[in-house]
Scaffold this active site. Structure first.
Site, mmCIF file in Angstrom:
data_model
loop_
_atom_site.group_PDB
_atom_site.id
_atom_site.type_symbol
_atom_site.label_atom_id
_atom_site.label_comp_id
_atom_site.label_asym_id
_atom_site.label_seq_id
_atom_site.Cartn_x
_atom_site.Cartn_y
_atom_site.Cartn_z
ATOM 1 C CG ASP A 1 -0.314 -1.329 11.449
ATOM 2 O OD1 ASP A 1 0.438 -0.288 12.305
ATOM 3 O OD2 ASP A 1 0.227 -2.334 10.911
ATOM 4 N NE ARG B 15 12.508 -5.907 16.060
ATOM 5 C CZ ARG B 15 11.385 -5.125 16.235
ATOM 6 N NH1 ARG B 15 10.854 -4.200 15.706
ATOM 7 N NH2 ARG B 15 10.509 -5.914 16.466
ATOM 8 C CG HIS C 70 2.364 0.666 17.063
ATOM 9 N ND1 HIS C 70 0.994 0.663 16.449
ATOM 10 C CD2 HIS C 70 3.005 0.011 15.842
ATOM 11 C CE1 HIS C 70 0.953 0.121 15.198
ATOM 12 N NE2 HIS C 70 2.104 -0.394 14.882
ATOM 13 C CG ASN D 124 8.966 -2.845 8.470
ATOM 14 O OD1 ASN D 124 8.861 -2.721 7.337
ATOM 15 N ND2 ASN D 124 7.978 -2.519 9.290
ATOM 16 C CE1 TYR E 48 12.121 0.346 11.639
ATOM 17 C CE2 TYR E 48 11.808 -1.888 11.795
ATOM 18 C CZ TYR E 48 11.344 -0.904 11.906
ATOM 19 O OH TYR E 48 9.914 -0.579 11.806
ATOM 20 C CE1 TYR F 156 0.107 1.476 4.596
ATOM 21 C CE2 TYR F 156 0.744 -0.729 4.302
ATOM 22 C CZ TYR F 156 0.787 0.323 5.194
ATOM 23 O OH TYR F 156 1.404 0.399 6.337
ATOM 24 C CG HIS G 192 2.798 3.873 12.463
ATOM 25 N ND1 HIS G 192 3.828 3.554 13.100
ATOM 26 C CD2 HIS G 192 1.923 2.583 12.045
ATOM 27 C CE1 HIS G 192 4.109 2.383 12.914
ATOM 28 N NE2 HIS G 192 3.183 1.497 12.432
#
Length: 352
Positions: free
Chosen positions: A174, A245, A234, A161, A163, A107, A172
């Site tokens: 979801d 990570r 969160h 994701n 990192y 998205y 944000h």
């Protein structure tokens, strides 16, 4: 001013103050220090909210160290394929210190759309991102189904994701109109934390104390629903990513989730340029894990340099124009700062 060699070290030195700003009838704003009673009431509200958040979170340790290592090797393969450009156009979304890999469904949000803000996110058209890899089904999703974490057939969207140290994702929620609940995530490579109810400020970057600090260990599964998923933001703070990570986020899209179409972009833009617009957000820059903080620290250093030069110009009273002290700035900072005066992009809290 004391220097910092790491962004996380700078953030750690910053603690939220207790001053509040009140606007009086005369329009003047004055700082007011909270009384002990005010602080006590504030703490009670935070504790009550933290309790709501905790009650809507489930965590489990399902994956062994050996299983984690096997999955992490697969994540490395995804990264390598992305670096070689072997995925579809919208599968890979790059940002400094954080790369996203969309599978099944992807998205768009933020600057990729003409209209911005919560509720404006759109799924890409079907087929715009790669299918969920078989190994995600076999090594991750099937295990979660076996342990009763999710129902069989629930997941049709998987996002990885990745990192680097010092990376983050701002506060944000979801998108509720895109994804059903629960939101399931599995962490790999290192221990970290998920924080709720934080506020981000920038120039320099600062993060307020969380309503709830939730440790997430390597191989742990975190399930968000109810209040934790819908009613509080969160985030992942820079100081909580001390080593590389990765997290695999597993979700189900709503059947009525809106999809991106030509009307979502400005009609004045030729269709031949729309593909470029959707990619503009991405960067192919690779983060240096040994100096992950460097781009942000340099921005802080450059601001201090500019202020120092401006102050010296005013003291000498030479009547120099902005362009003249800007040239002096460039000579002093050297060739690596020749583009200092491009406007810095403002980052806003948003839903993802």
């Amino acid at each position: 001013m004391a220097g910092f060699t790491d962004l996380r070290e700078k953030l750690k030195s910053m603690t939220p103050h207790r001053d509040k700003v009140f606007e009086y009838s005369d329009g003047e704003k004055r700082k007011h220090r909270e009384s002990d009673d005010d602080e006590s009431e504030h703490e009670e509200r935070r504790d009550a909210e933290a309790s709501k958040v905790k009650s809507s979170i489930k965590q489990a340790n399902i994956f062994t160290q050996e299983e984690c290592a096997r999955i992490e090797a697969k994540i490395d393969e995804v990264v390598a394929k992305g670096d070689k450009g072997l995925y579809r156009e919208h599968t890979v979304d790059r940002a400094p210190l954080r790369n996203k890999y969309f599978f099944g469904e992807g998205y768009t949000y933020g600057s990729q759309l003409e209209k911005r803000g919560p509720g404006q996110e759109r799924l890409y058209s079907e087929g715009e991102v790669d299918d969920i890899p078989d190994w995600v089904h076999e090594l991750v999703i099937d295990r979660l189904v076996t342990h009763g974490v999710i129902a069989e057939g629930f997941v049709n969207s998987a996002v990885i994701n990745d990192y680097q140290p010092g990376g983050c994702i701002v506060s944000h929620v979801d998108p509720i109109h895109i994804f059903e609940r629960p939101i399931v995530s599995v962490s790999f490579f290192s221990d970290s934390a998920l924080c709720f109810g934080c506020k981000f400020q920038f120039k320099p970057i600062r993060v307020s104390e969380p309503v709830l600090y939730l440790p997430v260990g390597r191989g742990s599964v975190t399930v968000l629903s109810g209040y934790a998923a819908d009613d509080i933001t969160h985030c992942i703070r820079p100081q909580d990513i001390k080593e590389r990570r990765a997290v695999i986020i597993l979700r189900k899209t709503r059947p009525d989730a809106p999809r991106l179409n030509s009307s979502s972009l400005s009609p004045s833009i030729p269709s031949s340029e729309r593909r470029h617009i959707l990619k503009a957000k991405r960067s192919h820059r690779k983060a240096d894990p040994d100096a992950a903080h460097r781009p942000r620290i340099l921005e802080m250093d450059k601001e201090l340099q500019r202020r120092s030069l401006s102050s010296r110009q005013r003291r000498h009273g030479d009547g120099s124009s902005e362009n003249s002290w800007r040239k002096a700035d460039e000579r002093e900072l050297g060739s690596r700062y020749t583009h200092d005066h491009a406007p810095t992009r403002r980052v806003k809290m948003r839903r993802h």
